[in-house]
Scaffold this motif. Structure first.
Motif, PDB file in Angstrom:
ATOM      1  N   THR A   1      -8.958   2.130   7.367  1.00 13.83           N
ATOM      2  CA  THR A   1      -8.612   1.915   5.953  1.00 13.83           C
ATOM      3  C   THR A   1      -8.677   3.449   5.533  1.00 13.83           C
ATOM      4  O   THR A   1      -8.582   4.868   5.961  1.00 13.83           O
ATOM      5  CB  THR A   1     -10.196   1.477   5.812  1.00 13.83           C
ATOM      6  OG1 THR A   1     -11.549   1.829   5.780  1.00 13.83           O
ATOM      7  CG2 THR A   1     -10.072  -0.184   6.016  1.00 13.83           C
TER       8      THR A   1
ATOM      9  N   ARG B   1      -7.829  -2.576  -0.658  1.00 10.91           N
ATOM     10  CA  ARG B   1      -7.508  -3.227   0.665  1.00 10.91           C
ATOM     11  C   ARG B   1      -7.817  -5.026   0.071  1.00 10.91           C
ATOM     12  O   ARG B   1      -8.586  -5.466   1.137  1.00 10.91           O
ATOM     13  CB  ARG B   1      -7.831  -3.194   1.600  1.00 10.91           C
ATOM     14  CG  ARG B   1      -6.764  -1.316   1.847  1.00 10.91           C
ATOM     15  CD  ARG B   1      -5.416  -1.852   2.431  1.00 10.91           C
ATOM     16  NE  ARG B   1      -5.008  -3.059   2.887  1.00 10.91           N
ATOM     17  CZ  ARG B   1      -5.143  -2.820   4.376  1.00 10.91           C
ATOM     18  NH1 ARG B   1      -5.050  -1.871   4.672  1.00 10.91           N
ATOM     19  NH2 ARG B   1      -4.827  -3.941   4.781  1.00 10.91           N
TER      20      ARG B   1
ATOM     21  N   THR C   1     -12.493   2.478  -3.882  1.00  6.73           N
ATOM     22  CA  THR C   1     -11.795   1.333  -4.254  1.00  6.73           C
ATOM     23  C   THR C   1     -12.565   1.616  -5.803  1.00  6.73           C
ATOM     24  O   THR C   1     -13.981   1.061  -6.067  1.00  6.73           O
ATOM     25  CB  THR C   1     -11.875   0.425  -4.121  1.00  6.73           C
ATOM     26  OG1 THR C   1     -12.059   0.024  -3.049  1.00  6.73           O
ATOM     27  CG2 THR C   1     -12.317  -0.797  -3.935  1.00  6.73           C
TER      28      THR C   1
END
Ligand SMILES: O=c1ccn([C@@H]2O[C@@H]3COP(=O)(O)O[C@H]3[C@H]2O)c(=O)[nH]1
Ligand SMILES: [Zn+2]
Ligand SMILES: [Zn+2]
Length: 245
Positions: A143, A169, A199
């Motif tokens: 990731t 994502r 994030t």
């Protein structure tokens, strides 16, 4: 089979009010440590544990809040434990973890010249699930985090996603829920600012309600108290608390 998650810490790399975001995953007779940051041994001490209680450690990426405690872990087990501990390592991190992180403190002429002299190293390939213990199955997914610095999140037992440090994502999260049956998500959450390498809360709040209800937030800053009650359906993971999965 019961599975318990206990976060050693839920803090980001600069948090002072929370230990590093590292986790204990325990089934009936096996304890997996996910990441081993600078504060890992202190956090374990607070939990009445030592590295002796760990059967295996899995590393998601090479940042100090995720590997800064591995030297102590290595030396502790080398001189205090009868058996080598298992080190689950994404295959692309094997060389940099030794050459760029651990060799300095652990290299000892004729005694320690590689990771294998200290750990039972088991390399992990993304997309290839591995049964770590009767109750713990892990599969890595690469990731995005920092360009040129590999980072791997984990699908646990087919139904849980444990994010490494990662940028947003949404496509991956939706795919995991809709196609793989993931029902629980532990996610890196930066509470303010732009999501450059993490994030953000704002990004997670943009997900469909069905997904938000599955998310628990971790890897947050000392500003967390300012956001209590402002995270919608998503709860903050509390460090040192035991969660039955
Ligand atoms: O391009 C970069 C690289 C790093 N950093 C900071 O360094 C920290 C390292 O640990 P972390 O991955 O938990 O969080 C990272 C960020 O806080 C950044 O903001 N931008
Ligand atoms: Zn981190
Ligand atoms: Zn990181």
């Amino acid at each position: 089979m019961s599975l318990r998650l206990q976060m050693l810490g839920t803090g980001n790399s600069f948090a002072k009010n929370y230990f590093n975001n590292n986790a204990l995953l325990q089934d009936e007779a096996f304890t997996l440590l996910i990441d081993c940051g600078i504060t890992a041994s202190l956090a374990l001490h607070e939990m009445g544990k030592t590295f002796r209680d760990i059967d295996a450690v899995l590393i998601t990426h090479i940042h100090a809040d995720h590997v800064g405690g591995l030297e102590e872990f290595a030396l502790f087990t080398q001189y205090n434990c009868e058996t080598k501990r298992v080190l689950y390592l994404p295959e692309t991190l094997a060389v940099p973890l030794w050459n760029q992180t651990l060799m300095g403190g652990l290299y000892q002429e004729g005694v320690v010249g590689s990771l294998e002299d200290i750990f039972e190293v088991r390399l992990l390939t993304p997309g290839v699930p591995v049964q770590v213990s009767p109750g713990i199955r892990v599969e890595l997914i690469k990731t995005p985090h920092i360009p040129g610095k590999d980072s791997y999140s984990i699908v646990l037992n087919e139904d849980t996603f444990y994010s490494a440090d990662m940028t947003f994502r949404p496509d991956l999260l939706l795919k995991l829920v809709q196609e793989r049956g993931v029902r629980r998500i532990f996610h890196d959450c930066q509470l303010t600012g732009q999501g450059v390498v993490h994030t953000t809360l704002k990004e997670l709040l943009s997900l469909p309600e069905e997904v938000r209800r599955m998310i628990k937030l971790m890897h947050y800053g000392d500003d967390k108290p300012d956001f209590e009650g402002k995270t919608g359906e998503m709860e903050f993971l509390q460090q040192q608390l035991t969660y039955e999965l």
